[in-house]
Motif scaffolding. Sequence first.
Motif, PDB file in Angstrom:
ATOM      1  N   TYR A  33      48.782  35.317  34.515  1.00 14.26           N
ATOM      2  CA  TYR A  33      48.838  34.856  35.905  1.00 14.26           C
ATOM      3  C   TYR A  33      48.354  33.422  35.995  1.00 14.26           C
ATOM      4  N   TYR A  35      46.792  30.856  39.004  1.00 11.59           N
ATOM      5  CA  TYR A  35      46.264  30.694  40.356  1.00 11.59           C
ATOM      6  C   TYR A  35      45.817  29.251  40.541  1.00 11.59           C
ATOM      7  N   GLN A  37      42.945  26.920  42.774  1.00  7.29           N
ATOM      8  CA  GLN A  37      41.735  26.945  43.596  1.00  7.29           C
ATOM      9  C   GLN A  37      41.519  25.560  44.176  1.00  7.29           C
ATOM     10  N   LEU A  43      41.640  30.398  46.805  1.00 10.22           N
ATOM     11  CA  LEU A  43      42.317  30.823  45.578  1.00 10.22           C
ATOM     12  C   LEU A  43      43.699  31.360  45.915  1.00 10.22           C
ATOM     13  N   PHE A  45      47.600  32.598  44.569  1.00  2.00           N
ATOM     14  CA  PHE A  45      48.465  33.023  43.492  1.00  2.00           C
ATOM     15  C   PHE A  45      49.647  32.071  43.362  1.00  2.00           C
ATOM     16  N   TYR A  48      53.297  34.985  38.049  1.00  2.00           N
ATOM     17  CA  TYR A  48      52.826  35.816  36.965  1.00  2.00           C
ATOM     18  C   TYR A  48      53.963  36.097  35.993  1.00  2.00           C
ATOM     19  N   SER A  95      45.836  40.018  31.594  1.00  2.00           N
ATOM     20  CA  SER A  95      45.412  41.417  31.590  1.00  2.00           C
ATOM     21  C   SER A  95      46.330  42.184  30.648  1.00  2.00           C
ATOM     22  N   THR A 102      43.908  46.958  36.879  1.00  2.00           N
ATOM     23  CA  THR A 102      43.586  46.484  35.537  1.00  2.00           C
ATOM     24  C   THR A 102      42.831  45.174  35.653  1.00  2.00           C
ATOM     25  N   GLU A 103      41.741  45.069  34.924  1.00  3.74           N
ATOM     26  CA  GLU A 103      40.922  43.868  35.043  1.00  3.74           C
ATOM     27  C   GLU A 103      41.669  42.638  34.552  1.00  3.74           C
ATOM     28  N   ALA A 104      41.612  41.575  35.328  1.00 10.03           N
ATOM     29  CA  ALA A 104      42.150  40.285  34.919  1.00 10.03           C
ATOM     30  C   ALA A 104      41.007  39.426  34.403  1.00 10.03           C
ATOM     31  N   PHE A 106      39.762  35.708  33.413  1.00 11.17           N
ATOM     32  CA  PHE A 106      40.093  34.341  33.810  1.00 11.17           C
ATOM     33  C   PHE A 106      39.591  33.324  32.800  1.00 11.17           C
ATOM     34  N   GLY A 107      40.366  32.251  32.642  1.00 11.43           N
ATOM     35  CA  GLY A 107      39.885  31.089  31.930  1.00 11.43           C
ATOM     36  C   GLY A 107      39.007  30.238  32.825  1.00 11.43           C
ATOM     37  N   GLN A 108      38.479  29.166  32.267  1.00 11.29           N
ATOM     38  CA  GLN A 108      37.570  28.309  33.035  1.00 11.29           C
ATOM     39  C   GLN A 108      38.304  27.290  33.883  1.00 11.29           C
TER      40      GLN A 108
ATOM     41  N   PHE B  34      38.394  44.573  44.705  1.00 11.52           N
ATOM     42  CA  PHE B  34      37.573  43.961  43.666  1.00 11.52           C
ATOM     43  C   PHE B  34      36.564  43.006  44.286  1.00 11.52           C
ATOM     44  N   TYR B  36      34.910  39.619  42.540  1.00 14.62           N
ATOM     45  CA  TYR B  36      34.781  38.712  41.411  1.00 14.62           C
ATOM     46  C   TYR B  36      33.638  37.746  41.713  1.00 14.62           C
ATOM     47  N   GLY B  43      33.767  30.631  34.471  1.00 18.31           N
ATOM     48  CA  GLY B  43      35.000  31.145  35.058  1.00 18.31           C
ATOM     49  C   GLY B  43      34.748  32.382  35.900  1.00 18.31           C
ATOM     50  N   LEU B  44      35.776  32.784  36.625  1.00 13.32           N
ATOM     51  CA  LEU B  44      35.702  34.004  37.432  1.00 13.32           C
ATOM     52  C   LEU B  44      35.514  35.219  36.534  1.00 13.32           C
ATOM     53  N   LEU B  46      35.018  39.628  36.702  1.00 17.75           N
ATOM     54  CA  LEU B  46      35.018  40.824  37.518  1.00 17.75           C
ATOM     55  C   LEU B  46      33.599  41.353  37.646  1.00 17.75           C
ATOM     56  N   LYS B  49      34.806  47.078  40.976  1.00 17.61           N
ATOM     57  CA  LYS B  49      36.088  47.400  41.594  1.00 17.61           C
ATOM     58  C   LYS B  49      36.076  48.836  42.101  1.00 17.61           C
ATOM     59  N   ASN B  99      50.182  43.647  40.217  1.00 17.77           N
ATOM     60  CA  ASN B  99      48.742  43.510  40.008  1.00 17.77           C
ATOM     61  C   ASN B  99      48.240  42.104  40.303  1.00 17.77           C
ATOM     62  N   LEU B 101      46.449  39.278  42.414  1.00 16.15           N
ATOM     63  CA  LEU B 101      45.281  39.375  43.272  1.00 16.15           C
ATOM     64  C   LEU B 101      45.449  38.487  44.505  1.00 16.15           C
ATOM     65  N   PHE B 103      42.960  36.871  47.209  1.00 18.94           N
ATOM     66  CA  PHE B 103      41.528  36.599  47.307  1.00 18.94           C
ATOM     67  C   PHE B 103      41.111  36.233  48.716  1.00 18.94           C
TER      68      PHE B 103
END
Lengths: 115, 113
Positions: A33, A35, A37, A43, A45, A48, A95, A102-104, A106-108, B34, B36, B43-44, B46, B49, B99, B101, B103
């Motif tokens: 994905y 996103y 910010q 944030l 989307f 994906y 993910s 399902t947990e996503a 994230f990168g920095q 969720f 986060y 980074g973000l 989790l 949830k 899936n 998100l 926010f």
Amino acid sequence: GAGVSQSPSNKVTEKGKDVELRCDPISGHTALYWYRQSLGQGLEFLIYFQGNSAPDKSGLPSDRFSAERTGGSVSTLTIQRTQQEDSAVYLCASSYSLLTATEAFFGQGTRLTVV
Amino acid sequence: GNSVTQMEGPVTLSEEAFLTINCTYTATGYPSLFWYVQYPGEGLQLLLKATKADDKGSNKGFEATYRKETTSFHLEKGSVQVSDSAVYFCALSEGAAGNKLTFGGGTRVLVKP
């Protein structure tokens, strides 16, 4: 790799130039994905991927934005003819599945500044 | 369309105080919910949830309960620490949407010693 890796971490570019942002997801994660910010928009989307295909591009702000994913792994987000309003932090997440909840991971992020 | 609304910050607290961050949502189906967290310079991640009504998610002393009747998922912690200073994001996802998100705007929390 151990986590989602994004490069560069910071990018300053002149208005009108093209930029490429790279995302290396966690090995084995089929979903990826992008996103954005930003201060005014929070944030958002963008797009994906499931494997190499992008079923949902609905969040791309304009046709200056495009993304691809090759080999089911690395993805590149390209912004053509950058504008000042493109300045933001671009986040990539991956993910192991598209199943809801399902947990996503994230990168920095890549902080893009258009001057 | 889907949307998430959370209280604006910043929220400033003293250590050991009780923290609540309100979150409400609008969704067409039955989303998963969720929280986060984004710690300074990181980074973000989790935090917790919940996938169905009345589920309670919990982690690191934080809790949130999925309330379908009030479309809410408020985050609580009984005794915050300085290390809890971060930006907290409420989010939802629906399976039909791949899936992805949606926010909320994020709430900055600052815990002072």
